[in-house]
Scaffold this active site. Sequence first.
Site, PDB file in Angstrom:
ATOM      1  CE  LYS A   1      -0.223  -0.099   5.070  1.00  0.00           C
ATOM      2  NZ  LYS A   1      -1.050  -0.460   6.232  1.00  0.00           N
TER       3      LYS A   1
ATOM      4  NE  ARG B   1      -6.379   1.387  12.057  1.00  0.00           N
ATOM      5  CZ  ARG B   1      -5.126   1.253  11.660  1.00  0.00           C
ATOM      6  NH1 ARG B   1      -4.190   2.057  12.134  1.00  0.00           N
ATOM      7  NH2 ARG B   1      -4.778   0.334  10.800  1.00  0.00           N
TER       8      ARG B   1
ATOM      9  CE1 TYR C   1      12.177  32.017   3.835  1.00  0.00           C
ATOM     10  CE2 TYR C   1      11.733  29.653   3.818  1.00  0.00           C
ATOM     11  CZ  TYR C   1      11.885  30.858   3.144  1.00  0.00           C
ATOM     12  OH  TYR C   1      11.727  30.908   1.785  1.00  0.00           O
TER      13      TYR C   1
HETATM   14  C1  LIG Z   1      -0.238  -1.497   6.898  1.00  0.00           C
HETATM   15  C2  LIG Z   1      -0.836  -2.772   7.392  1.00  0.00           C
HETATM   16  C3  LIG Z   1      -0.037  -3.908   7.616  1.00  0.00           C
HETATM   17  C4  LIG Z   1       1.477  -3.871   7.550  1.00  0.00           C
HETATM   18  O1  LIG Z   1       1.998  -3.428   8.793  1.00  0.00           O
HETATM   19  P1  LIG Z   1       3.573  -3.374   9.035  1.00  0.00           P
HETATM   20  O2  LIG Z   1       3.714  -3.006  10.468  1.00  0.00           O
HETATM   21  O3  LIG Z   1       4.123  -2.352   8.112  1.00  0.00           O
HETATM   22  O4  LIG Z   1       4.089  -4.741   8.738  1.00  0.00           O
HETATM   23  C5  LIG Z   1      -0.663  -5.084   7.943  1.00  0.00           C
HETATM   24  N1  LIG Z   1      -2.020  -5.154   8.055  1.00  0.00           N
HETATM   25  C6  LIG Z   1      -2.804  -4.078   7.886  1.00  0.00           C
HETATM   26  C7  LIG Z   1      -4.279  -4.215   8.057  1.00  0.00           C
HETATM   27  C8  LIG Z   1      -2.244  -2.846   7.563  1.00  0.00           C
HETATM   28  O5  LIG Z   1      -3.040  -1.776   7.396  1.00  0.00           O
END
Ligand SMILES: *Cc1c(COP(=O)(O)O)cnc(C)c1O
Length: 396
Positions: free
Chosen positions: A47, A144, A277
């Site tokens: 992702k 969540r 800045y």
């Molecule tokens: C992003 C995600 C993962 C991967 O998690 P990592 O800690 O990067 O291995 C696994 N499962 C879900 C549902 C996620 O959203």
Amino acid sequence: MNPTVEPLPVHGHVPERQAVINLSAIAHNIGTLRSIAAPAKLMAVVKADAYGHGMLPVARTALAAGADWLGTAHVSEALQLRAAGIDAPVLAWLHTPSTDFAAAVAAGIDVGCSGWELEHIAAAARAQERPARIHLKIDTGLGRNGCSMAGWDALVSDAIAYQDEGLLRVVGVFSHLAVADEPHRPETDAQLEVFREAVAIAEDAGADLEVRHIANTPATLSRPDAHFDLVRTGLGIYGLSPFEDRTSAQLGLVPAMTLQTRVALCKDVPAGQGVSYGLNFVSNRPTTLGLIPLGYADGIPRVATGGPVRVNGTTYPVVGRIAMDQMVIDLGPDGRAGFSGAEVPGSALGCAAVLFGDGSDGGPLVEQWAEAAGTVNYEVVTRISGRVPRSYVGGA
Ligand SMILES: *Cc1c(COP(=O)(O)O)cnc(C)c1O
């Protein structure tokens, strides 16, 4: 133009700025995580453009290195994998009422289902005249996404009713962990307990599960009892550690992204020179400043003053505020002597500047930028923006 102007020498063909992705490191990390997870299978989570590393090259490398599944948050990300000709099992798990479930079903993408999606998925399957493959998601405590335990029986029985109609198959049950990066915390045990119960309910109701899965990278590395049939690893395949107290090297992982540019300007300044800045940094001695042409538009957090930049084998801190396009490092009072061997004698101008890499040469790491920015390594690599060209080396 003055035709007699000499071109500046090129230092080792370093482009203006680039994120170099070492696909051999990704293949190595997949191999390491697979052997830890076995006999469970491995999903490479790609992702968010593979956490900034580039979704398609990472997905292809991961599959060639033995990953069994690919995972994305969005159906649209999964569709990009299919459009590129990747036909491995893919799961997408974060949806809205605008999600194109019909396209997902047509492309043979497995979809996560936390509740409301179920009837939309079934309708898409009916329209496509093709059964959907779904993974029911139980919220075991993260609070969540996922179905609460209170609604689980109803979701399972609704899903099985659609399955009996031939509209879908419940092929998976999954959940996500909240504190697996802190292995001593008891909440993970509690989540695993709820997960086992949810799986049993689904199986008793008639689900013939291919995969039960809950482990992310930290649980893959620290909780063998969380592996079940499949682990979903993101961070680890990019070679980064999810643990505060353990480095990539200690875990046998190799960071895959190197972020580098070239010093854009090098100049001597007197004591009392304010920098960037706000003039938050004022030199307390005559020194030499190096200008680094990366800033928050490139994804470097604006708050990460103090972050490390490696030039010519020495690591220097960013001084003053990070701006949209640029930041400044303090090369120190002998900041010119250090570059006597450089191609522009006595100047860092044009030298390669590395913000982070695999650490093999003692160079700076993503984690130092995360610390400077008050965030985690996940965010640092994921936010490197599209303005920074990716280039690829190595492979599976
Ligand atoms: C992003 C995600 C993962 C991967 O998690 P990592 O800690 O990067 O291995 C696994 N499962 C879900 C549902 C996620 O959203």
